[in-house]
Design an enzyme around this catalytic site. Structure first.
Site, PDB file in Angstrom:
ATOM      1  N   ASP A 544       0.855  -1.180   0.000  1.00  0.00           N
ATOM      2  CA  ASP A 544       0.000   0.000   0.000  1.00  0.00           C
ATOM      3  C   ASP A 544       0.897   1.237   0.000  1.00  0.00           C
ATOM      4  OD1 ASP A 544      -2.234   1.598   0.147  1.00  0.00           O
ATOM      5  OD2 ASP A 544      -2.873   0.911   2.120  1.00  0.00           O
ATOM      6  N   GLU A 547       2.564   5.165  -3.943  1.00  0.00           N
ATOM      7  CA  GLU A 547       2.495   6.148  -5.038  1.00  0.00           C
ATOM      8  C   GLU A 547       3.805   6.942  -5.223  1.00  0.00           C
ATOM      9  OE1 GLU A 547      -1.174   4.691  -3.823  1.00  0.00           O
ATOM     10  OE2 GLU A 547       0.119   5.943  -2.574  1.00  0.00           O
ATOM     11  N   ASP A 620      -9.276   3.662  -1.847  1.00  0.00           N
ATOM     12  CA  ASP A 620     -10.105   4.049  -0.708  1.00  0.00           C
ATOM     13  C   ASP A 620     -11.474   4.560  -1.146  1.00  0.00           C
ATOM     14  OD1 ASP A 620      -7.935   3.364   0.798  1.00  0.00           O
ATOM     15  OD2 ASP A 620      -7.221   5.406   1.070  1.00  0.00           O
TER      16      ASP A 620
END
Length: 980
Positions: A544, A547, A620
């Site tokens: 996770d 980015e 999300d």
């Protein structure tokens, strides 16, 4: 009457506010200097009475390689004659044309390594190409029918791909190409002399001149027609409290890419929007901002927006009733894309990237299937997953202890609900130091994992890329000592940002020195250096925040002027960054064992090529009907971008969905390749066993249906792992000439199985409209009701009560299922199969089944079963259903990663399932009651017949059903059943 307290109202408002998209955290085009410059350029071109691109090819510089495969030439810009550019065009063996342009001999080097990360290998160049030069252009004609042509016009520079004389793709047709060259910053002149005081006397002998009004003469800017009158954020840019120093100055790349004969475009994931991309420019455009590709941690994204999300794949499909083509614009930096339509039959797009060379692949199709194969040959096919990863995944932020995990597993078993994987979010770790367990809440991680694994289940544990800056944290200490952490803009030391652990640093996976180190961290056997010994091979990984997410960074990410290996700025590689993290994690998990075993890795950030390293999810999302609906479209779009192993969090990450919504979301999730329920730490517990009746029973049936269909899902993955065809297939892929289906994105087909699903994604819906694009019979999966399509397309209305999912089996399909309920998918390994034969109008059907051990790479050595089940007419009224060995017939295309020369039907895997049989055959749509049902060469079988509508009839109604009980034919053998 129910009343609200003041506290309740305030709490509700705060909750709604916290679940709102924080637009101020992210740039719009008007807040991005290079995007403004690109859009302003487009506006000037549109407003100009005449417009000609300043870029042209120097014909005297043309060079054609000795094998005629590659054309190259110098390119000049009339704006900057002193700056040199180089153009190269090459045609690959499969017909894809690659166009590259770079600055030559500039002050600095543009980033040119994106292809090295995205492509699986350097594409093979065609040796059958011959370039023909004229005064105006150079061109190459190729293809089996000699109907494809690449034309490079000299002045102005314009590259086009044609088929049958029609332009399919045009680069720089609108003259918006602009490669900002590297330059030296010119400081603004400042006045240093003080003016003579008013009334001062002149020196002796010098007459005082008469004072006249001074006139400032502006020197015309000869480039203003193209670049504008003012410099705009070339050397520095501020957003909020952050300033981007831009030490290299302007280096953006603008390019218009047009599709003159294709009116619908798809792709460029990831965005929360319709599958057929809405417009961003022109009259009545849907959005006012361009689509943005800039991997971002968007905590609560909008359900309809061009805002960038977690991943970026710069691939766009263009479709018409005549053909499908695509463009792969291989740039790793932030990119904005405008979409507009000059007519219903054409599409204009404008791509503006912050840095990088021009490296654009023109995929000629002409079918969608051809495009998928062409793209897969460039960036690879989706990986063949572990079989258990196609089951149901149960997750939340966070299961709070090892006893909590055991309790959740116990409750699933008590309710007879199947599940394959339990997940742990960040709270398992000590102070968010990944690999290190919190001893107070997880004192026995190995024993906990072993308890889960008793029933064949697995654990997935989160490992994020940020490393807590503490010397007592081995991962950070080792990375720091190796010098493999990302550097700040100075190029010295270690970049320090803020994430879950607090002060953090990030591993630079562009540095080869990090690769073996990262793999060593996952070793479960103790070695010379610290590694994750409190783990087992039943633990897999969730990546996770890659980015990367940086809580105190600009746009919640890393500053663009940070420095990576090779001296490249973060701006150059931002969109590629997350893929390298999941790539190395994938390798690390695989190499825990010798020989390696298939890992499961879930990633949030992705780029072109990420499909080679596992699964992704849509991030999300919110527990709303709108997010449920757009999640379907996003998963479809990811499939078009090569990333088929995708899904959305069931129930939504935020919020507390009502039971009806949760049931519908489970129906959606069960028909996505990746099926996981997940929830935010502030939400109520919502595991399916907590639901009240009747909702609990409905969800239980949905979970069991998913497991029944696991053979279908695994077979679909075999196909995509070899061909690149998406697992979820929208209407335009299945029926490319049916214009009515181009905009349909709320129903889809699953692989080549024949299953058509139309999830219900709105509240209080009790019937659904389903579009059938062909003159074929479709059977309701649950009732066997036969519906009739039409050659021009037909919309049918079907019941969709809460316990009813609109699911159909297309006539002409054979579906293999496993009907016995189990706790997890590994326990199904030796279960028998049911074959459902859905006859077409013509009375035939076909389907496939692929099996292997689901865990190792032995399938690449030929250890698998791949069968075709074919039903065809036998005589005037008979039907013959037979099983054929596809592994023996087509070994070279059987599996990913290996072109087998031969296939041994007696391989080790087949021996292990030698007694697995077909226990039931259901034939739907027979024209009448049989007189005899036999295994060819054998005795009469036990069977039942229920009369009903025949496949070839014109009327609708419940179809006839022939049920053959336990024919005792083996799944891996050749056999035939004859129905007379």
């Amino acid at each position: 009457m129910r009343t609200w307290s003041l506290l309740g109202v305030v709490t509700l408002l705060i909750a709604q506010e916290s679940w709102a998209f924080k637009a101020h955290d992210f740039k719009t085009c008007s807040q991005s200097g290079f995007c403004r410059r690109g859009r302003d350029l487009s506006a000037r071109a549109k407003e100009a009475k005449s417009w000609t691109s300043p870029y042209s090819v120097d014909p005297s510089s043309i060079n054609i390689s000795s094998n005629n495969a590659v054309f190259s030439a110098a390119v000049k810009s009339s704006l900057y004659p002193e700056v040199n550019f180089g153009l190269e065009v090459r045609v690959q063996e499969d017909g894809v044309a690659r166009v590259r342009m770079d600055e030559v001999g500039g002050l600095r080097k543009r980033y040119d390594e994106a292809a090295g990360w995205a492509l699986i290998e350097e594409p093979t160049i065609s040796t059958a190409i011959k370039w023909t030069t004229s005064k105006k252009d150079i061109r190459a004609v190729y293809g089996e029918k000699k109907d494809i042509e690449v034309v490079v016009a000299f002045e102005p520079l314009r590259v086009s791909l044609l088929r049958g004389g029609k332009e399919q793709i045009v680069l720089n047709g609108q003259g918006l190409l602009h490669m900002e060259h590297f330059r030296t910053k010119v400081e603004a002149a400042t006045a240093t002399e003080e003016p003579e005081p008013e009334g001062a006397e002149s020196p002796e002998g010098v007459e005082s001149p008469e004072v006249e009004d001074q006139v400032v003469v502006e020197v015309p800017n000869p480039r203003a027609w193209f670049e504008g009158h003012e410099e705009d954020a070339l050397w520095e840019e501020t957003f909020g409290s952050w300033t981007d120093s831009k030490p290299k100055g302007p280096e953006s790349l603008s390019l218009d890419i047009n599709f003159p004969n294709h009116g619908t475009v798809y792709g460029i994931p990831q965005h929360a929007t319709r599958l057929a991309l809405p417009t961003t420019k022109g009259d009545d455009s849907t959005f006012t901002d361009p689509y943005r590709l800039y991997n971002s941690d968007v905590f609560e994204y909008l359900a309809s927006s061009p805002v960038s999300l977690y991943g970026s794949i710069p691939l766009m499909h263009a479709h018409s009733t005549e053909s499908t083509v695509a463009v792969f614009h291989l740039v790793g930096s932030e990119t904005w894309i405008d979409v507009s339509h000059a007519s219903e039959k054409s599409t204009e797009t404008h791509w503006v990237s912050e840095s990088g060379i021009l490296d654009t692949f023109l995929l000629p199709g002409p079918t969608a299937e051809d495009v998928f194969k062409q793209y897969a040959r460039l960036t690879g096919t989706p990986v063949m997953p572990t079989q258990w990863s196609l089951g149901y995944h149960q997750c939340r932020w966070n299961y709070v202890s090892s006893d909590d995990v055991r309790t959740v597993q116990k409750r699933f078993d008590e309710e007879d609900m199947p599940v394959d994987v339990f997940w742990l979010d960040i709270e398992y770790s000590e102070g968010h130091k990944y690999f290190m367990w919190n001893d107070k809440t997880f004192p026995d991680p190995v024993e906990m994992t072993n308890d889960v694994a008793v029933n064949g289940r697995k654990m997935v544990v989160i490992v994020d890329p940020h490393l807590k800056r503490e010397d007592n944290y081995p991962a950070f200490k080792q990375a720091s000592e190796l010098g493999i952490l990302v550097k700040p803009k100075s190029g010295e030391g270690e970049y320090e940002g803020w994430c879950w652990p607090g002060s953090s640093s990030w591993t630079d996976f562009f540095n080869p020195a990090s690769w073996d180190w990262w793999k060593s961290m996952f070793k479960i056997q103790a070695g010379e250096k610290w590694s994750w010994t409190q783990s087992t091979t039943d633990v897999h990984i969730w990546n996770d925040m890659n980015e990367p997410s940086v809580f105190n960074g600009p746009e919640i990410t890393m500053p663009k002027d940070n420095i990576h290996h090779g001296g490249w700025e973060h701006r150059d590689i931002h969109n590629i960054n997350g893929m390298l993290f999941s790539n190395l994690t994938y390798q690390a998990v695989a190499e825990r064992t010798d020989p390696p075993t298939r890992p499961f890795v879930l990633t949030r950030a992705f780029f072109a090529g990420s499909q080679r390293f596992g699964a992704m999810w849509t991030g999300d999302n919110l527990g709303t009907w709108e997010h449920m609906a757009v999640g379907v479209k996003m998963v479809l779009a990811n499939g078009l971008g090569g990333l088929s192993f995708a899904g959305s969090d069931v129930g939504g990450f935020f919020g507390n969905p009502e039971p009806e919504m949760l049931v519908r979301w489970y129906q959606v999730g069960a028909f996505a390749p990746f099926f996981r329920a997940h929830a935010h730490i502030d939400t109520k517990r919502r595991e399916p066993f907590l639901l009240d009746a009747p909702y609990k029973g409905i969800v239980k049936d949905i979970l069991r249906l998913r497991y029944t269909l696991l053979p279908m899902w695994y077979t679909a993955f075999r196909e995509t792992s070899v061909t690149g065809m998406p697992i979820l297939r929208p209407q335009f892929v299945m029926f490319p000439k049916d214009k009515a289906g181009f905009d349909i994105d709320d129903q889809y087909y699953i692989g080549s199985s024949g299953l058509l699903v139309k999830p219900v994604t709105a509240k209080d819906v009790r019937e659904a409209k389903v579009y059938l694009a062909e003159d074929q019979v479709y059977y309701d999966y649950f009732t066997n009701h036969a519906y009739r399509g039409a050659a021009k397309g037909k919309e049918i209305t079907v019941a969709a009560e809460l316990d009813q999912l609109p699911l159909f089996l297309r006539g002409g399909s054979v579906l293999a299922t496993r009907e016995r309920p189990r706790r997890s998918s590994p326990l199904m390994k030796h279960d028998p199969f049911t074959l459902r034969v859905a006859l077409s109008k013509a009375g035939s059907a076909r389907g496939e089944l692929y099996l292997d051990d689901g865990e190792t790479y032995d399938h690449q050595k030929g250890h698998f079963v791949w069968r075709a089940f074919v039903a065809e007419r036998a005589g005037k009224k008979g039907l013959r259903l037979h099983s054929a060995d596809l592994g023996a017939a087509r070994p070279a295309e059987a599996v990913d990663g290996a072109a087998l020369a031969v296939y041994d039907p007696a391989n080790a895997f087949t021996a292990g399932i030698a007694q697995v049989r077909v226990e039931k055959v259901v034939v739907v749509g027979l024209a009448g009651k049989p007189s005899s049902v036999k295994v060819e060469g054998g005795a009469e079988l036990v069977w039942e017949y229920t009369p009903g509508v025949a496949a070839g009839d014109k009327k609708e109604g419940t179809a006839s059903i022939l049920t053959i009980k336990d024919p005792k034919v083996l799944i891996h053998k050749d056999w035939a059943i004859v129905i007379q």
